[in-house]
Design a protein around this motif. Structure first.
Motif, PDB file in Angstrom:
ATOM      1  N   ILE A   1     -13.728  17.969  26.501  1.00 32.56           N
ATOM      2  CA  ILE A   1     -12.230  17.066  26.272  1.00 32.56           C
ATOM      3  C   ILE A   1     -12.149  16.683  27.745  1.00 32.56           C
ATOM      4  O   ILE A   1     -11.834  17.458  28.550  1.00 32.56           O
ATOM      5  CB  ILE A   1     -11.257  18.120  25.697  1.00 32.56           C
ATOM      6  N   CYS A   2     -11.905  15.351  27.808  1.00 30.30           N
ATOM      7  CA  CYS A   2     -11.900  14.635  29.161  1.00 30.30           C
ATOM      8  C   CYS A   2     -10.649  13.643  29.143  1.00 30.30           C
ATOM      9  O   CYS A   2     -10.490  12.754  28.441  1.00 30.30           O
ATOM     10  CB  CYS A   2     -13.122  13.774  29.318  1.00 30.30           C
ATOM     11  N   GLU A   3      -9.475  13.896  29.867  1.00 33.35           N
ATOM     12  CA  GLU A   3      -8.535  13.099  30.135  1.00 33.35           C
ATOM     13  C   GLU A   3      -7.805  12.650  28.741  1.00 33.35           C
ATOM     14  O   GLU A   3      -7.604  11.277  28.594  1.00 33.35           O
ATOM     15  CB  GLU A   3      -9.013  11.947  30.993  1.00 33.35           C
ATOM     16  N   VAL A   4      -7.682  13.330  28.000  1.00 34.97           N
ATOM     17  CA  VAL A   4      -7.139  13.077  26.497  1.00 34.97           C
ATOM     18  C   VAL A   4      -5.523  13.044  26.458  1.00 34.97           C
ATOM     19  O   VAL A   4      -4.899  13.929  27.206  1.00 34.97           O
ATOM     20  CB  VAL A   4      -7.612  14.018  25.384  1.00 34.97           C
ATOM     21  N   ASN A   5      -4.982  11.960  26.188  1.00 38.16           N
ATOM     22  CA  ASN A   5      -3.416  11.675  26.264  1.00 38.16           C
ATOM     23  C   ASN A   5      -3.005  11.438  24.590  1.00 38.16           C
ATOM     24  O   ASN A   5      -3.880  10.735  23.878  1.00 38.16           O
ATOM     25  CB  ASN A   5      -3.089  10.480  26.744  1.00 38.16           C
TER      26      ASN A   5
ATOM     27  N   ASP B   1      -3.218  14.351  29.763  1.00 36.86           N
ATOM     28  CA  ASP B   1      -4.208  14.505  30.558  1.00 36.86           C
ATOM     29  C   ASP B   1      -4.963  15.924  30.415  1.00 36.86           C
ATOM     30  O   ASP B   1      -5.229  16.426  31.413  1.00 36.86           O
ATOM     31  CB  ASP B   1      -3.848  14.393  32.140  1.00 36.86           C
ATOM     32  N   ILE B   2      -5.326  16.059  29.162  1.00 35.12           N
ATOM     33  CA  ILE B   2      -5.887  17.412  28.853  1.00 35.12           C
ATOM     34  C   ILE B   2      -7.581  17.234  29.202  1.00 35.12           C
ATOM     35  O   ILE B   2      -8.307  16.461  28.870  1.00 35.12           O
ATOM     36  CB  ILE B   2      -5.883  17.792  27.314  1.00 35.12           C
ATOM     37  N   ASN B   3      -8.070  18.126  29.960  1.00 37.52           N
ATOM     38  CA  ASN B   3      -9.493  18.420  30.304  1.00 37.52           C
ATOM     39  C   ASN B   3      -9.943  19.972  29.878  1.00 37.52           C
ATOM     40  O   ASN B   3      -9.196  20.753  30.322  1.00 37.52           O
ATOM     41  CB  ASN B   3      -9.935  18.140  31.758  1.00 37.52           C
TER      42      ASN B   3
END
Ligand code: ADP
Ligand code: ADP
Length: 228
Positions: free
Chosen positions: A4-8, A19-21
């Motif tokens: 999971i990269c830079e999820v908004n 900004d979920i990583n």
């Protein structure tokens, strides 16, 4: 397994994921803990595309889930079993029929279904309950049925959304024991979303702490919680 990269993500104007990583490794039991409203369920539902997200990327075994078409989505969800706090069983169907459902969707033959359901029910320890309706089962038994159903199509990952939150402490222990067995025996990666610290301490090797849509910390459970 899952990156999971830079999820908004927004609901309307409210930012619920910021900004979920996270990287979930193959074969691990990974915990996501946080208070109600932290965004845990939303994140879990983004992984199997029950929700979409505005930007960033989520890959499952290297494939971006945002770009999948309907057919690919069916196969993604086959690889990602899911269980819930309130079990989500069909009340008018028997235990057998609940567990058979995903197999029917994937056009298994009647014989294959009978064999597979028997295997699954014995794996979760409720062979004897095959013809019962969910309302006649205890909470722990219902969650076992839900686990059997979630495993029906041989998923690679089990997504657990507050899977023990409706259960008493002893039943919680036995369900966590079952999930641990499943993780080891079937080599299924497990993600446990929970607000219960005991769940994290008992079975999660790594954990992410979420608050207000953000990841506060991420690391080994020992290092974050068990030292003192
Ligand atoms: P958690 O699982 O950590 O309790 P959720 O992911 O359920 O948190 O919720 C995160 C935030 O998103 C909360 O503020 C919640 O009110 C909001 N939310 C969840 N689902 C919806 C929805 N369908 N529409 C609007 N807001 C939602
Ligand atoms: P066949 O088609 O060979 O007659 P069935 O589908 O009738 O086989 O059932 C074989 C076994 O699978 C039955 O003995 C029963 O235990 C189980 N079974 C099949 N359907 C159900 C169901 N709806 N609820 C519970 N058990 C079922």
């Amino acid at each position: 397994m899952i990156q999971i990269c830079e999820v908004n993500k927004y609901y309307g104007k409210t930012k619920v994921l910021n900004d979920i990583n996270m990287h979930i490794k193959e074969g691990e039991i990974f915990g996501i803990i946080g208070h109600s409203g932290a965004g845990k369920s939303t994140l879990l539902r983004c992984i199997n595309r029950l929700e979409t997200y505005e930007d960033g990327s989520i890959t499952v075994q290297g494939r971006e889930v945002k770009n999948l078409d309907e057919r690919e989505l069916r196969f993604l969800r086959k690889d990602l079993g899911m269980i819930f706090q309130h079990f989500s069983l069909l009340e008018r169907k028997t235990v057998f029929e609940n567990v058979a459902l995903p197999l029917e969707c994937f056009k298994y033959s009647k014989n294959e279904i009978n064999k597979r359901v028997d295997e699954l029910l014995s794996l979760v320890g409720i062979q004897g309950k095959k013809n019962m309706k969910p309302r006649n089962l205890s909470g722990g038994q219902k969650q076992r049925v839900a686990i059997a159903r979630a495993l029906a199509l041989n998923p690679k990952v089990l997504l657990c959304d507050e899977a023990t939150s409706a259960l008493d402490p002893n039943t919680t222990k036995s369900i966590l024991g079952l999930l641990q067995d499943i993780n080891k025996k079937l080599n299924i990666t497990i993600i446990m979303v929970t607000h219960q610290m005991e769940v994290i301490k008992q079975i999660c090797s790594r954990v992410a702490i979420m608050e207000n849509g953000e990841v506060l910390e991420i690391g080994d459970t020992e290092e974050l919680f068990l030292q003192n």
